[in-house]
Scaffold this active site. Structure first.
Site, PDB file in Angstrom:
ATOM      1  N   GLU A   1       0.878  -1.181   0.000  1.00 35.83           N
ATOM      2  CA  GLU A   1       0.000   0.000   0.000  1.00 35.83           C
ATOM      3  C   GLU A   1       0.912   1.227   0.000  1.00 35.83           C
ATOM      4  O   GLU A   1       1.484   1.601   1.024  1.00 35.83           O
ATOM      5  CB  GLU A   1      -0.904  -0.016   1.239  1.00 35.83           C
ATOM      6  CG  GLU A   1      -1.832  -1.224   1.326  1.00 35.83           C
ATOM      7  CD  GLU A   1      -3.081  -1.088   0.439  1.00 35.83           C
ATOM      8  OE1 GLU A   1      -3.312   0.007  -0.120  1.00 35.83           O
ATOM      9  OE2 GLU A   1      -3.815  -2.082   0.320  1.00 35.83           O
TER      10      GLU A   1
HETATM   11 ZN   LIG Z   1      -6.446  -0.662  -3.718  1.00 33.85          ZN
END
Ligand SMILES: [Zn+2]
Length: 495
Positions: A316
């Site tokens: 992320e």
């Molecule tokens: Zn995503």
């Protein structure tokens, strides 16, 4: 003899095909002339600008420019098209047998991941060309001669276009339903789904029936569709992955600076997968996400880990950005974290591939087509024994893309990329008639562009290998592809 050149296969036309591909609406690809124009200035200037809103059309233009600048190293392809006809571009970097897969923008608002993939593509190609040493002690060339890094920089181009440009990105007859999927708002900054309101990272067949917190219908996020792989983009990525059989895969998302690496991972693979995730964590500072007792599936890497039993990462990117895109102000930090990570993954992917290859006897002659490094073992980390000149050698064994040969310095291992395995037929200077503009190659190994065009002449044939001939022409020593016509057979009687 005049007609002989029309038989020759032209190896480098594939890239040109892609310049004809077009996309929907205002995002149509720019004309090929701008993409391929190379001036003295542009040879050194970067192609990808990471400090801008990075759209589908900018990416398409940059991909064509990169393939034109690095024709031997970057090959463009397509995994299919999006629901609204945009190309799902792929870019292969390198030419090795081990494949690793790197993807960006499954989710629309996460397009900083496309910038990341594109910057990695360009930077690694430049490092190859400059002969850089990367990730400790590896030469960029040694890794990219052994690994193919398959980038899919933008899995969800319709969603990205909608997030960046609003309703103008999609056909007018979809606008009313898009506003409805977006909770009545015309502001699409929070959009994650594809152009039809399906969340692509809830689309893959990994415990799909039990996905948690589903949206009840098409929406800006979380709707998984009526069945797995309903979205064209997810089906295309699924098909590409099965066809590629990657050693490992990365699906970039944003944000939060964490990395998912485990999905019901087989205990036999835990140590291996955690080591790779930990190496990633050490390079980026991203925290490893602790496996949950009851994880929700449907994500790409969930499926990949289950399907292949191989490592996959979902990083992320960027610090927490809330329900919108990661601001470009975050770019320098992301790039510092990520500029070398794919080299590490390439090295790991190659090790995984090589570990499955077995050693086989190979009692055959080989020809090295260029100067190569000879290693003590079939391992890039082993000692360099010698530089070996082009020529014929006796081959002893083979392992994966390594060949062990007998050299003046003893047995050494070399890359099979520049090695032709016999048998060879000696031609002893046999006359070979060459048509005008005959394409001539430095090596028949790999799909290299022609090194020269030869004048019409009678050359001396030195050696035949498969359907290739090694000849001595007035321009030098080259390989040409059959069919050729021996001059004695083509002199017409009435001339
Ligand atoms: Zn995503």
């Amino acid at each position: 003899m005049v007609g002989s050149k029309r038989f020759f296969i032209r190896l480098c036309t594939v890239i040109l095909l892609f310049s004809c591909l077009s996309a929907w609406s205002e995002e149509a690809a720019p004309n090929a002339a701008t993409a391929t124009a190379v001036t003295v200035e542009s040879i050194n200037s970067p192609i990808v600008n990471p400090k801008r809103v990075y759209s589908y059309s900018v990416m398409s233009r940059d991909l064509k420019a990169l393939a034109a600048r690095y024709p031997e190293l970057i090959k463009l392809g397509s995994a299919g098209t999006s629901e609204y006809g945009r190309e799902l571009w792929t870019a292969d970097l390198g030419r090795g047998p081990a494949v690793i897969l790197i993807m960006g923008s499954h989710h629309a608002r996460e397009w900083i991941t496309t910038i990341t993939a594109m910057m990695q593509l360009e930077t690694m190609a430049r490092q190859y060309e400059q002969g850089s040493v990367v990730y400790g002690s590896y030469r960029a060339k040694d890794l990219l001669d052994r690994v193919t890094i398959r980038f899919v920089p933008m899995v969800n181009p319709d969603g990205v276009a909608l997030q960046q440009s609003g309703l103008a990105a999609l056909p007018p007859d979809t606008h009313a339903s898009l506003i409805q999927m977006n909770g009545g708002s015309r502001n699409f900054k929070r959009w994650k789904a594809n152009g039809k309101g399906i969340d692509l990272n809830r689309s893959y067949p990994a415990d799909w029936d039990d996905i948690q917190n589903p949206a009840s219908g098409p929406a800006y996020m979380n709707y998984k569709g009526k069945k797995p792989l309903q979205a064209k983009e997810a089906q295309a990525v699924y098909d590409l992955t099965l066809a590629s059989v990657p050693e490992l895969a990365v699906a970039y998302h944003s944000s939060g600076e964490i990395v998912y690496w485990n999905y019901k991972t087989d205990p036999a693979n835990l140590k291996r997968d955690k080591a790779i995730a930990s190496a990633y964590s050490a390079m980026t500072g991203y925290r490893l996400f602790a496996p949950l007792a009851n994880p929700s599936g449907g994500g790409f890497t969930d499926w990949f880990i289950q399907e292949f039993g191989r490592p996959a990462l979902t990083p992320e990117l960027g610090r927490g950005a809330g329900p919108s895109h990661v601001p470009l102000a975050e770019w320098d930090r992301i790039w510092k974290q990520h500029k070398d990570t794919v080299w590490m993954l390439a090295k790991e992917g190659y090790s995984l591939w090589l570990s499955r290859q077995t050693v086989a006897e190979l009692n055959e002659e080989v020809r090295l087509t260029e100067t190569v490094q000879g290693y003590r073992y079939p391992d890039l980390g082993s000692r360099l024994i010698a530089k070996l000149d082009p020529g014929r050698y006796e081959a002893l064994r083979q392992k994966g893309d390594w060949v062990e040969i007998s050299s003046p310095k003893g047995a050494v291992w070399v890359s099979s990329l520049h090695t032709l395995v016999g048998p060879f037929e000696r031609l002893d200077g046999m006359a070979v008639a060459i048509g005008p503009d005959t394409e001539a190659y430095r090596s028949p190994a790999g799909a290299q562009p022609a090194a020269a065009k030869l004048e019409a002449q009678t050359a001396a044939g030195l050696e035949r290998w498969q359907d290739w001939l090694l000849i001595r022409a007035v321009e030098g020593i080259f390989w040409i592809k059959e069919p050729f016509e021996p001059s004695t057979a083509v002199e017409p009687a009435d001339m």
